[in-house]
Design a protein around this motif. Structure first.
Motif, PDB file in Angstrom:
ATOM      1  N   ILE A   1       0.839  -1.203   0.000  1.00 31.20           N
ATOM      2  CA  ILE A   1       0.000   0.000   0.000  1.00 31.20           C
ATOM      3  C   ILE A   1       0.872   1.251   0.000  1.00 31.20           C
ATOM      4  O   ILE A   1       0.638   2.201  -0.756  1.00 31.20           O
ATOM      5  CB  ILE A   1      -0.968  -0.013   1.199  1.00 31.20           C
ATOM      6  N   LEU A   2       1.924   1.254   0.853  1.00 28.52           N
ATOM      7  CA  LEU A   2       2.842   2.389   0.901  1.00 28.52           C
ATOM      8  C   LEU A   2       3.543   2.577  -0.434  1.00 28.52           C
ATOM      9  O   LEU A   2       3.674   3.712  -0.913  1.00 28.52           O
ATOM     10  CB  LEU A   2       3.872   2.180   2.020  1.00 28.52           C
TER      11      LEU A   2
ATOM     12  N   LYS B   1       2.521   1.792  -3.419  1.00 30.58           N
ATOM     13  CA  LYS B   1       1.602   2.337  -4.422  1.00 30.58           C
ATOM     14  C   LYS B   1       1.301   3.811  -4.177  1.00 30.58           C
ATOM     15  O   LYS B   1       1.238   4.600  -5.109  1.00 30.58           O
ATOM     16  CB  LYS B   1       0.300   1.534  -4.428  1.00 30.58           C
ATOM     17  N   ARG B   2       1.134   4.180  -2.900  1.00 36.99           N
ATOM     18  CA  ARG B   2       0.811   5.578  -2.575  1.00 36.99           C
ATOM     19  C   ARG B   2       1.965   6.518  -2.891  1.00 36.99           C
ATOM     20  O   ARG B   2       1.758   7.637  -3.327  1.00 36.99           O
ATOM     21  CB  ARG B   2       0.447   5.716  -1.105  1.00 36.99           C
ATOM     22  N   VAL B   3       3.181   6.071  -2.654  1.00 36.01           N
ATOM     23  CA  VAL B   3       4.356   6.914  -2.860  1.00 36.01           C
ATOM     24  C   VAL B   3       4.798   6.876  -4.316  1.00 36.01           C
ATOM     25  O   VAL B   3       5.525   7.755  -4.762  1.00 36.01           O
ATOM     26  CB  VAL B   3       5.497   6.471  -1.917  1.00 36.01           C
ATOM     27  N   GLY B   4       4.361   5.890  -5.057  1.00 34.15           N
ATOM     28  CA  GLY B   4       4.737   5.772  -6.458  1.00 34.15           C
ATOM     29  C   GLY B   4       5.944   4.872  -6.676  1.00 34.15           C
ATOM     30  O   GLY B   4       6.626   4.983  -7.688  1.00 34.15           O
TER      31      GLY B   4
ATOM     32  N   GLY C   1       5.771   1.477  -6.773  1.00 36.12           N
ATOM     33  CA  GLY C   1       5.154   0.166  -6.935  1.00 36.12           C
ATOM     34  C   GLY C   1       6.105  -0.934  -7.358  1.00 36.12           C
ATOM     35  O   GLY C   1       6.096  -2.026  -6.810  1.00 36.12           O
TER      36      GLY C   1
END
Length: 140
Positions: free
Chosen positions: A104-105, A107-110, A112
């Protein structure tokens, strides 16, 4: 005994029950111990996990109430510290696995596709922080 002493004892006991229940709920609901056994492939040691958790909580609480301190040689403390660090690291890894924090982190920070960078940052940050604490606070 006065009413004040009984009230303080009752509040302390109630607080202990509350904190203990919270710890058991965390371990049970999140499935930390089963995930830890799955990661380490140690299903056959389930009784050892149960006994260790119970004895650790009881002994830790008892020693905390007694303000006990021990003096051991560095030869004995090095393996104990190593095993304690391994346990905390595996517990943290199991917790992050259960909660899916890292994907999740990432994906949120970019990040992935670069999740290994986040993992290595956590590892090196933990090592650096532990060494700083040991060198600066313990040896001075």
């Amino acid at each position: 005994m006065t009413i004040k002493v009984l009230l303080i004892a009752f509040i302390g006991f109630g607080g202990g029950i509350t904190v203990g229940s919270g710890l058991v709920a965390l371990i049970t609901v999140l499935g930390i111990v089963p995930r830890l056994m799955q990661l380490s492939k140690t299903y056959s040691f389930i009784r050892s996990y149960e006994i260790s958790i119970i004895l650790g909580a009881v002994l830790g609480g008892w020693l905390n109430l007694r303000n006990a301190s021990f003096s051991f040689s560095p030869i004995i403390l090095a393996p104990v510290g190593l095993f304690a660090g391994i346990f905390v690291g595996m517990l943290a890894a199991a917790l992050t696995e259960v909660l899916n924090v890292l994907p999740i982190l990432a994906k949120r920070v970019g990040f992935g596709e670069k999740i290994i960078i986040i993992l290595m940052a956590i590892v090196f940050g933990k090592i650096t922080g532990s060494l700083f604490h040991w060198i600066y606070y313990i040896n001075h």
